[in-house]
Write a protein that holds these residues in place. Structure first.
Motif, PDB file in Angstrom:
ATOM      1  N   GLY A 145      -0.617  -7.614  -0.230  1.00 48.49           N
ATOM      2  CA  GLY A 145       0.754  -7.055  -0.565  1.00 48.49           C
ATOM      3  C   GLY A 145       0.875  -5.833  -0.416  1.00 48.49           C
ATOM      4  N   LEU A 146       1.996  -5.359  -0.271  1.00 44.76           N
ATOM      5  CA  LEU A 146       2.345  -3.925   0.106  1.00 44.76           C
ATOM      6  C   LEU A 146       1.935  -2.743  -0.678  1.00 44.76           C
ATOM      7  CD1 LEU A 146       3.450  -2.154   2.454  1.00 44.76           C
ATOM      8  CD2 LEU A 146       5.800  -2.378   1.123  1.00 44.76           C
ATOM      9  N   PRO A 147       1.877  -2.960  -2.216  1.00 42.24           N
ATOM     10  CA  PRO A 147       1.153  -1.724  -2.843  1.00 42.24           C
ATOM     11  C   PRO A 147      -0.258  -1.591  -2.610  1.00 42.24           C
ATOM     12  CG  PRO A 147       2.859  -3.040  -4.075  1.00 42.24           C
ATOM     13  CD  PRO A 147       2.802  -3.833  -2.909  1.00 42.24           C
ATOM     14  N   ALA A 148      -1.102  -2.632  -2.656  1.00 42.96           N
ATOM     15  CA  ALA A 148      -2.635  -2.408  -2.250  1.00 42.96           C
ATOM     16  C   ALA A 148      -2.930  -2.050  -0.879  1.00 42.96           C
ATOM     17  CB  ALA A 148      -3.220  -4.013  -2.645  1.00 42.96           C
ATOM     18  N   ALA A 149      -2.057  -2.846   0.011  1.00 43.75           N
ATOM     19  CA  ALA A 149      -2.108  -2.390   1.438  1.00 43.75           C
ATOM     20  C   ALA A 149      -1.977  -0.741   1.506  1.00 43.75           C
ATOM     21  CB  ALA A 149      -1.188  -3.140   2.489  1.00 43.75           C
ATOM     22  N   ARG A 150      -1.037  -0.502   0.833  1.00 42.44           N
ATOM     23  CA  ARG A 150      -0.821   1.205   0.869  1.00 42.44           C
ATOM     24  C   ARG A 150      -2.232   2.053   0.376  1.00 42.44           C
ATOM     25  NH1 ARG A 150       5.520   0.707  -1.331  1.00 42.44           N
ATOM     26  NH2 ARG A 150       6.364   1.282   0.969  1.00 42.44           N
ATOM     27  N   GLU A 151      -2.533   1.546  -0.762  1.00 43.59           N
ATOM     28  CA  GLU A 151      -3.814   2.312  -1.277  1.00 43.59           C
ATOM     29  C   GLU A 151      -4.868   2.131  -0.474  1.00 43.59           C
ATOM     30  OE1 GLU A 151      -5.346   1.012  -5.175  1.00 43.59           O
ATOM     31  OE2 GLU A 151      -3.061   0.906  -5.871  1.00 43.59           O
ATOM     32  N   LEU A 152      -4.935   0.888   0.319  1.00 46.13           N
ATOM     33  CA  LEU A 152      -6.007   0.731   1.466  1.00 46.13           C
ATOM     34  C   LEU A 152      -5.806   1.806   2.586  1.00 46.13           C
ATOM     35  CD1 LEU A 152      -8.431  -1.540   2.068  1.00 46.13           C
ATOM     36  CD2 LEU A 152      -6.645  -1.852   3.797  1.00 46.13           C
ATOM     37  N   ALA A 153      -4.577   1.787   3.045  1.00 42.78           N
ATOM     38  CA  ALA A 153      -4.428   2.577   4.061  1.00 42.78           C
ATOM     39  C   ALA A 153      -4.631   4.103   3.875  1.00 42.78           C
ATOM     40  CB  ALA A 153      -2.805   2.242   4.525  1.00 42.78           C
ATOM     41  N   ASN A 154      -4.182   4.595   2.610  1.00 44.87           N
ATOM     42  CA  ASN A 154      -4.398   5.624   2.232  1.00 44.87           C
ATOM     43  C   ASN A 154      -6.173   6.315   2.297  1.00 44.87           C
ATOM     44  OD1 ASN A 154      -1.912   6.824   1.657  1.00 44.87           O
ATOM     45  ND2 ASN A 154      -1.665   6.033  -0.265  1.00 44.87           N
ATOM     46  N   LYS A 155      -6.838   5.083   1.791  1.00 47.94           N
ATOM     47  CA  LYS A 155      -8.307   5.271   1.942  1.00 47.94           C
ATOM     48  C   LYS A 155      -8.773   5.484   3.590  1.00 47.94           C
ATOM     49  CE  LYS A 155      -9.541   2.855  -2.247  1.00 47.94           C
ATOM     50  NZ  LYS A 155     -10.037   1.654  -2.763  1.00 47.94           N
ATOM     51  N   GLU A 214       7.470  -1.372   5.346  1.00 45.55           N
ATOM     52  CA  GLU A 214       6.487  -1.010   6.063  1.00 45.55           C
ATOM     53  C   GLU A 214       6.096   0.594   5.940  1.00 45.55           C
ATOM     54  OE1 GLU A 214       6.099  -2.533  10.383  1.00 45.55           O
ATOM     55  OE2 GLU A 214       6.672  -0.678  10.639  1.00 45.55           O
ATOM     56  N   ASP A 215       4.933   0.939   5.983  1.00 46.97           N
ATOM     57  CA  ASP A 215       4.698   2.354   6.090  1.00 46.97           C
ATOM     58  C   ASP A 215       4.072   2.608   7.533  1.00 46.97           C
ATOM     59  OD1 ASP A 215       5.374   2.401   3.522  1.00 46.97           O
ATOM     60  OD2 ASP A 215       3.354   2.992   2.916  1.00 46.97           O
ATOM     61  N   GLN A 216       3.907   3.852   7.943  1.00 48.67           N
ATOM     62  CA  GLN A 216       3.559   4.003   9.311  1.00 48.67           C
ATOM     63  C   GLN A 216       2.507   5.348   9.018  1.00 48.67           C
ATOM     64  OE1 GLN A 216       5.970   4.304  12.487  1.00 48.67           O
ATOM     65  NE2 GLN A 216       6.880   2.332  12.453  1.00 48.67           N
ATOM     66  N   ILE A 217       1.330   5.397   9.594  1.00 45.23           N
ATOM     67  CA  ILE A 217       0.481   6.361   9.593  1.00 45.23           C
ATOM     68  C   ILE A 217       0.327   7.026  11.016  1.00 45.23           C
ATOM     69  CG2 ILE A 217      -1.730   7.198   9.015  1.00 45.23           C
ATOM     70  CD1 ILE A 217      -2.136   5.143   6.915  1.00 45.23           C
ATOM     71  N   LYS A 218       0.834   7.902  11.041  1.00 48.76           N
ATOM     72  CA  LYS A 218       0.568   8.692  12.273  1.00 48.76           C
ATOM     73  C   LYS A 218      -0.417   9.278  12.588  1.00 48.76           C
ATOM     74  CE  LYS A 218       5.882   8.142  13.342  1.00 48.76           C
ATOM     75  NZ  LYS A 218       6.889   8.738  13.643  1.00 48.76           N
ATOM     76  N   PHE A 219      -1.299   9.345  13.791  1.00 45.63           N
ATOM     77  CA  PHE A 219      -2.349   9.985  13.646  1.00 45.63           C
ATOM     78  C   PHE A 219      -2.845  10.503  15.117  1.00 45.63           C
ATOM     79  CE2 PHE A 219      -3.672   5.414  14.080  1.00 45.63           C
ATOM     80  CZ  PHE A 219      -4.518   5.627  15.294  1.00 45.63           C
ATOM     81  N   GLU A 220      -3.397  11.778  15.007  1.00 45.24           N
ATOM     82  CA  GLU A 220      -3.868  12.575  16.152  1.00 45.24           C
ATOM     83  C   GLU A 220      -4.791  13.507  16.122  1.00 45.24           C
ATOM     84  OE1 GLU A 220      -0.735  15.060  17.847  1.00 45.24           O
ATOM     85  OE2 GLU A 220      -0.175  15.740  15.779  1.00 45.24           O
ATOM     86  N   LYS A 256       0.500   0.594  11.453  1.00 39.53           N
ATOM     87  CA  LYS A 256       1.666   0.098  10.605  1.00 39.53           C
ATOM     88  C   LYS A 256       0.879  -0.715   9.385  1.00 39.53           C
ATOM     89  CE  LYS A 256       4.567  -0.402  14.566  1.00 39.53           C
ATOM     90  NZ  LYS A 256       5.124  -1.142  15.708  1.00 39.53           N
ATOM     91  N   VAL A 257       1.401  -0.473   8.040  1.00 34.71           N
ATOM     92  CA  VAL A 257       0.859  -0.972   6.865  1.00 34.71           C
ATOM     93  C   VAL A 257       2.154  -1.861   6.378  1.00 34.71           C
ATOM     94  CG1 VAL A 257       0.044  -0.507   4.684  1.00 34.71           C
ATOM     95  CG2 VAL A 257      -0.402   1.069   6.650  1.00 34.71           C
ATOM     96  N   ARG A 258       1.878  -3.257   6.284  1.00 38.59           N
ATOM     97  CA  ARG A 258       2.685  -4.071   5.694  1.00 38.59           C
ATOM     98  C   ARG A 258       2.266  -4.999   4.673  1.00 38.59           C
ATOM     99  NH1 ARG A 258       3.401  -5.536  11.047  1.00 38.59           N
ATOM    100  NH2 ARG A 258       2.794  -7.496  10.631  1.00 38.59           N
ATOM    101  N   GLY A 259       2.661  -5.809   4.045  1.00 33.92           N
ATOM    102  CA  GLY A 259       2.248  -6.234   2.897  1.00 33.92           C
ATOM    103  C   GLY A 259       1.285  -7.575   3.342  1.00 33.92           C
ATOM    104  N   ASP A 260       1.538  -8.005   4.386  1.00 34.27           N
ATOM    105  CA  ASP A 260       0.428  -8.831   5.328  1.00 34.27           C
ATOM    106  C   ASP A 260      -0.266  -8.676   6.327  1.00 34.27           C
ATOM    107  OD1 ASP A 260       2.659  -8.558   7.031  1.00 34.27           O
ATOM    108  OD2 ASP A 260       2.977 -10.620   7.154  1.00 34.27           O
ATOM    109  N   ALA A 261      -0.386  -7.227   7.053  1.00 35.99           N
ATOM    110  CA  ALA A 261      -1.193  -6.974   7.951  1.00 35.99           C
ATOM    111  C   ALA A 261      -1.151  -5.417   8.213  1.00 35.99           C
ATOM    112  CB  ALA A 261      -0.412  -7.512   9.208  1.00 35.99           C
ATOM    113  N   GLY A 302     -10.861  -7.261  -0.878  1.00 33.64           N
ATOM    114  CA  GLY A 302     -10.573  -8.838  -1.064  1.00 33.64           C
ATOM    115  C   GLY A 302      -9.227  -9.386  -0.279  1.00 33.64           C
ATOM    116  N   GLY A 303      -8.791  -8.653   0.412  1.00 29.90           N
ATOM    117  CA  GLY A 303      -7.689  -9.267   1.002  1.00 29.90           C
ATOM    118  C   GLY A 303      -7.942  -9.667   2.547  1.00 29.90           C
ATOM    119  N   GLN A 304      -9.100  -9.861   3.003  1.00 34.41           N
ATOM    120  CA  GLN A 304      -9.307 -10.428   4.453  1.00 34.41           C
ATOM    121  C   GLN A 304      -8.525 -11.806   4.309  1.00 34.41           C
ATOM    122  OE1 GLN A 304     -10.790  -8.481   6.719  1.00 34.41           O
ATOM    123  NE2 GLN A 304     -10.511  -9.846   8.312  1.00 34.41           N
ATOM    124  N   GLY A 305      -7.760 -11.773   5.439  1.00 37.90           N
ATOM    125  CA  GLY A 305      -7.087 -13.290   5.389  1.00 37.90           C
ATOM    126  C   GLY A 305      -7.084 -13.863   6.596  1.00 37.90           C
TER     127      GLY A 305
END
Length: 101
Positions: free
Chosen positions: A13-23, A44-50, A59-64, A98-101
């Motif tokens: 889901g998106l809230p947990a995916a956001r936490e994971l992406a922040n880590k 969807e959130d986007q983390i841009k990096f360089e 791209k951080v979504r609730g399912d991927a 625990g979200g590997q799907g």
């Protein structure tokens, strides 16, 4: 066209995916010297990096999580190592969550 494309489906889901992406973002900044910026969206959130020789977006979504990176000329020689490290880190974070799907 991106040099590295990694997609990891999950069931967090998106809230947990956001936490994971922040880590991931914190680890990427510390371990790989990436400068990251977060653009939050409704679905969807986007983390841009360089850093020198690397630019990309996750791209951080609730399912991927989907990561695309473009490598500079000097970094292309290291593509297999960079891709393997990113893949390993994303897989490890998803397994811990625990979200590997």
């Amino acid at each position: 066209m991106a040099d590295i494309n990694i997609s990891r489906p999950h069931s967090l889901g998106l809230p947990a995916a956001r936490e994971l992406a922040n880590k991931w973002m914190e680890g990427a900044a510390q371990k790989m010297g990436l400068t990251c910026s977060l653009v939050s969206g409704e679905t969807e959130d986007q983390i841009k990096f360089e850093r020198s020789g690397v630019t990309g977006v996750m791209k951080v979504r609730g399912d991927a999580l989907e990561l695309e990176a473009k490598l500079g000329m000097m970094m292309k020689a290291l593509k297999p190592m960079i891709e393997a490290e990113i893949d390993k880190n994303l897989t490890r974070l998803l397994e811990k969550a625990g979200g590997q799907g």
